[in-house]
Design a protein around this motif. Structure first.
Motif, PDB file in Angstrom:
ATOM      1  N   ASP A   1      34.615  -1.564  12.798  1.00  0.00           N
ATOM      2  CA  ASP A   1      33.712  -2.699  12.832  1.00  0.00           C
ATOM      3  C   ASP A   1      32.911  -2.633  11.543  1.00  0.00           C
ATOM      4  OD1 ASP A   1      33.783  -4.427  15.032  1.00  0.00           O
ATOM      5  OD2 ASP A   1      33.096  -2.795  16.334  1.00  0.00           O
ATOM      6  N   ALA A   2      33.135  -3.568  10.679  1.00  0.00           N
ATOM      7  CA  ALA A   2      32.425  -3.470   9.408  1.00  0.00           C
ATOM      8  C   ALA A   2      32.039  -4.843   8.904  1.00  0.00           C
ATOM      9  CB  ALA A   2      33.297  -2.760   8.369  1.00  0.00           C
ATOM     10  N   HIS A   3      30.925  -4.884   8.242  1.00  0.00           N
ATOM     11  CA  HIS A   3      30.571  -6.058   7.469  1.00  0.00           C
ATOM     12  C   HIS A   3      30.237  -5.545   6.075  1.00  0.00           C
ATOM     13  CE1 HIS A   3      28.494 -10.220   7.332  1.00  0.00           C
ATOM     14  NE2 HIS A   3      29.038  -9.902   6.194  1.00  0.00           N
ATOM     15  N   VAL A   4      31.200  -5.737   5.184  1.00  0.00           N
ATOM     16  CA  VAL A   4      31.059  -5.173   3.848  1.00  0.00           C
ATOM     17  C   VAL A   4      30.274  -6.127   2.963  1.00  0.00           C
ATOM     18  CG1 VAL A   4      32.283  -4.431   1.779  1.00  0.00           C
ATOM     19  CG2 VAL A   4      33.197  -3.870   4.044  1.00  0.00           C
ATOM     20  N   LEU A   5      29.134  -5.666   2.530  1.00  0.00           N
ATOM     21  CA  LEU A   5      28.326  -6.437   1.595  1.00  0.00           C
ATOM     22  C   LEU A   5      28.113  -5.587   0.365  1.00  0.00           C
ATOM     23  CD1 LEU A   5      25.494  -7.798   3.907  1.00  0.00           C
ATOM     24  CD2 LEU A   5      27.506  -9.014   3.102  1.00  0.00           C
TER      25      LEU A   5
ATOM     26  N   VAL B   1      32.328  -9.500   3.293  1.00  0.00           N
ATOM     27  CA  VAL B   1      33.580  -9.486   4.042  1.00  0.00           C
ATOM     28  C   VAL B   1      33.424  -8.765   5.376  1.00  0.00           C
ATOM     29  CG1 VAL B   1      35.973  -8.689   4.024  1.00  0.00           C
ATOM     30  CG2 VAL B   1      34.926  -9.501   1.912  1.00  0.00           C
ATOM     31  N   PRO B   2      33.487  -9.493   6.479  1.00  0.00           N
ATOM     32  CA  PRO B   2      33.514  -8.814   7.774  1.00  0.00           C
ATOM     33  C   PRO B   2      34.945  -8.352   8.074  1.00  0.00           C
ATOM     34  CG  PRO B   2      33.082 -11.196   7.993  1.00  0.00           C
ATOM     35  CD  PRO B   2      33.507 -10.952   6.589  1.00  0.00           C
ATOM     36  N   LEU B   3      35.072  -7.150   8.592  1.00  0.00           N
ATOM     37  CA  LEU B   3      36.406  -6.613   8.907  1.00  0.00           C
ATOM     38  C   LEU B   3      36.370  -5.909  10.251  1.00  0.00           C
ATOM     39  CD1 LEU B   3      37.796  -4.799   5.714  1.00  0.00           C
ATOM     40  CD2 LEU B   3      38.695  -6.865   6.781  1.00  0.00           C
ATOM     41  N   HIS B   4      37.340  -6.219  11.099  1.00  0.00           N
ATOM     42  CA  HIS B   4      37.417  -5.556  12.404  1.00  0.00           C
ATOM     43  C   HIS B   4      38.867  -5.206  12.656  1.00  0.00           C
ATOM     44  CE1 HIS B   4      33.416  -7.144  12.894  1.00  0.00           C
ATOM     45  NE2 HIS B   4      33.900  -8.310  12.514  1.00  0.00           N
ATOM     46  N   ALA B   5      39.097  -4.039  13.230  1.00  0.00           N
ATOM     47  CA  ALA B   5      40.486  -3.677  13.509  1.00  0.00           C
ATOM     48  C   ALA B   5      40.559  -2.679  14.646  1.00  0.00           C
ATOM     49  CB  ALA B   5      41.147  -3.102  12.262  1.00  0.00           C
ATOM     50  N   ASP B   6      41.660  -2.773  15.388  1.00  0.00           N
ATOM     51  CA  ASP B   6      41.889  -1.855  16.498  1.00  0.00           C
ATOM     52  C   ASP B   6      42.781  -0.692  16.055  1.00  0.00           C
ATOM     53  OD1 ASP B   6      40.443  -3.554  18.055  1.00  0.00           O
ATOM     54  OD2 ASP B   6      42.199  -4.635  18.816  1.00  0.00           O
TER      55      ASP B   6
END
Lengths: 264, 367
Positions: B14-18, B28-33
């Motif tokens: 769960d990330a929101h890269v700023l 860039v928001p990034l989410h992954a399972d």
């Protein structure tokens, strides 16, 4: 070398002659030394009471100088290689000063700093009863003063030249900064460290001006090989020549170490 | 903007890269399972590598979003790695990073390179060595263990570097253009090794790439960046079917078909058998090849490559010195040829044409 092309060199006869002259200027004294060397009596001269202790003192102090330069100089080189900006620029200039300073002036500076009434010397004497000038420690201190900059500049160059991404990779692999430095940074800079150590050794071995000013010239105590040569030249020239040849051999040995790593 | 994170057992990233560099901002928001592979694509300077560096902890994220409101943060397995009051050092994060150049430590053997991570994280020499050997075996390079990086090929070195990145059991595997520095001959071999290793990897992989083929063959989800923002994201199929951006359309320009892999060589596409490059999956499959891989001939080509189809030209489009020829028939495809060969072939809508594609140019991958 692919071979000199004579048709190209012919037009540059003047340059050719000057180049040959330069070579002669460098080579002739060495030839003169080797020709005059008392080859048959060598063992006898090396047994001279001032020769052995001088060579021994030079070797021990040079080894100590190289060790101290590596321990203190490597972190400084690393800092300089990683730091940018005004402060680093000035620090680098400061570190370089002993390279351009006449060694005698360095000796005077050392004497004033570490002498009985010096900035560092006075408290050292009052607190610990320590007196540095005119002791073997002064010899090492003088040599470190003149050699350290050569070591630092050589290692800094090597560290600046290594790819910083290796350190980043090491950190993503879990290495803390000190571990990354020891296991990746240092080995990658190894050629520069070897070259720096050889340069420092050569410089320490030949140190004269700062040593005689700061450490004096006491046989068996502070008289290094270069000082002994200078003294022997007055009383026992053949011993001076024998000692000189020994030092020439050492210098060539160091050059050999440098060649492999640095001068290729 | 992607949907807000849904808490779930398998959610890893769960990330929101700023990040901000001068006037350039990345948001860039990034989410992954678990097990997912995200490909980040985009033109040069879109901020792709910046995203990776923030995830790895090599760059500090900015804490406030350019338009305010959001907070930059990186959370992995529920643990905050970066956020308003947290900043975990790279060496403590469980990440593996692989760049375009292998960056293997030149003074260590292959085995010691791979064992470096486990050692740095406290494993005994024996355990680290065992782990490294297992990882090298998984990538088919165990026989190189005693060599130095300078003594192996670039393709081998890149596989070793992948082994090294995975030997620390990272939760995030970050691949920065992993194939771009390889010469074309070495690329398929490394791509195959990467693809098969990733199927067994249960962490999240983020791969930055220029190459649409890498993205389509390796990723579950594609994220397109431009000037630091997401312009489109979705599964390979969505992206190919509905490009909404010029750069995305370029990627969609690929010939992509869905079919069924019957064995390690053939894929059945709507009753047509396509001979694809070697693959080890069976069942539902994608088949992809670049328009530039299609050769057009006026007559049935001699020596007859295995994928040869008798088609009809539907349209011809000239873009600079390149002609895009759309063909229909047993299979619908786009071919890219030079303007010169277009003249030689005298192609126009309605012309009969033979199209051929080398099997090695065709990639088959599980759907």
């Amino acid at each position: 070398m692919i071979g000199l092309r004579t048709h190209r060199l012919r037009g540059n006869l003047v340059l050719l002659l000057l180049g040959a002259l330069a070579t002669a200027v460098i080579l002739l004294p060495l030839v003169g030394l080797l020709v005059r060397a008392p080859w048959s009596d060598w063992p006898r001269y090396l047994a001279d009471p001032i020769v052995r202790p001088a060579i021994w003192l030079s070797l021990v102090t040079t080894a100590a100088t190289v060790a101290i330069s590596m321990i203190l100089g490597t972190p400084l080189a690393w800092l300089l290689s990683r730091a940018d900006g005004r402060a680093a620029h000035w620090l680098r200039a400061l570190v370089t000063v002993p390279v351009v300073l006449p060694p005698v002036v360095g000796g005077v500076a050392l004497l004033l700093a570490y002498g009985r009434h010096g900035v560092v010397g006075a408290p050292l004497f009052e607190l610990f009863g320590l007196r540095l000038p005119f002791t073997p420690y002064a010899v090492v201190l003088a040599q470190v003063f003149v050699s350290l900059p050569f070591y630092v500049l050589s290692v800094e160059g090597a560290m600046r030249g290594t790819d910083r991404r290796y350190a980043l990779v090491a950190s993503t692999l879990g290495a803390r900064p000190l571990r990354a430095f020891l296991t990746v940074g240092l080995p990658l800079a190894a050629p520069g460290i070897a070259a720096g150590a050889a340069l420092a050794a050569a410089r320490a071995l030949g140190e004269f001006g700062a040593t005689i000013t700061f450490a004096g010239n006491f046989a068996g105590e502070t008289q290094t090989a270069p000082l002994a040569i200078y003294v022997a030249l007055q009383s026992n020239p053949d011993a001076a020549v024998a000692l000189s040849v020994a030092m020439l051999a050492l210098a060539v040995l160091i050059l050999g170490l440098l060649r492999g790593r640095w001068l290729r | 903007m992607s949907p807000p994170p849904i808490p779930s057992a398998t959610r890893v990233l769960d990330a929101h890269v700023l990040a901000r560099r001068g006037s350039f901002a990345v948001d860039v928001p990034l989410h992954a399972d678990a097990g997912q592979v995200i490909a980040i694509l985009g033109p040069n300077g879109a901020g792709k590598t910046t995203v990776l560096h923030v995830l790895a902890g090599l760059l500090e994220p900015t804490r406030a979003s350019p338009q305010g409101g959001h907070l930059g943060q990186v959370t992995v397995d529920g643990d905050p790695w970066a956020g308003p009051s947290v900043s975990v050092a790279p060496e403590v994060r469980r990440v593996g990073l692989l760049a375009a150049e292998h960056l293997l430590f030149p003074h260590l053997t292959v085995l010691r390179n791979v064992a470096y991570g486990p050692r740095a994280r406290g494993a005994s020499r024996r355990d680290a060595t065992r782990r490294a050997m297992a990882e090298l075996e998984a990538l088919g390079v165990a026989d190189l263990a005693g060599r130095r990086p300078g003594q192996i090929s670039h393709g081998q070195a890149q596989r070793v570097a992948l082994a090294r990145a995975l030997a620390t059991d990272p939760r995030l595997l970050l691949l920065d253009e992993p194939l771009s520095a390889l010469d074309p001959a070495a690329r398929p071999e490394v791509r195959a090794a990467l693809a098969s290793r990733l199927t067994a990897y249960d962490g999240v992989t983020v791969i930055v790439t220029h190459d649409p083929l890498d993205a389509l063959t390796l990723a579950d989800r594609l994220v397109f960046l431009e000037e630091g923002r997401i312009v489109q994201e979705g599964g390979p199929r969505d992206i190919v079917e509905h490009p909404r951006n010029r750069y995305v359309a370029q990627v969609a320009g690929l010939n992509l078909f869905s079919g069924t892999a019957s064995d390690g060589l053939h894929v059945d596409v709507d009753g047509l058998t396509v001979v694809a490059g070697e693959h080890d999956h069976r069942g539902p499959s994608w088949v992809a090849f670049a328009p530039s891989a299609v050769a057009l001939h006026p007559e049935r080509p001699a020596g007859s490559p295995r994928n040869t189809w008798d088609l009809t030209v539907a349209s011809v489009e000239l873009i600079g010195q390149t002609a895009r020829v759309r063909c229909t028939g047993v299979i619908d495809l786009v071919a890219e040829i030079t303007a010169g060969s277009l003249t030689t072939l005298r192609l126009h809508p309605g012309s009969p044409v033979w199209a051929s594609v080398k099997a090695t140019e065709i990639r088959a991958y599980p759907a």
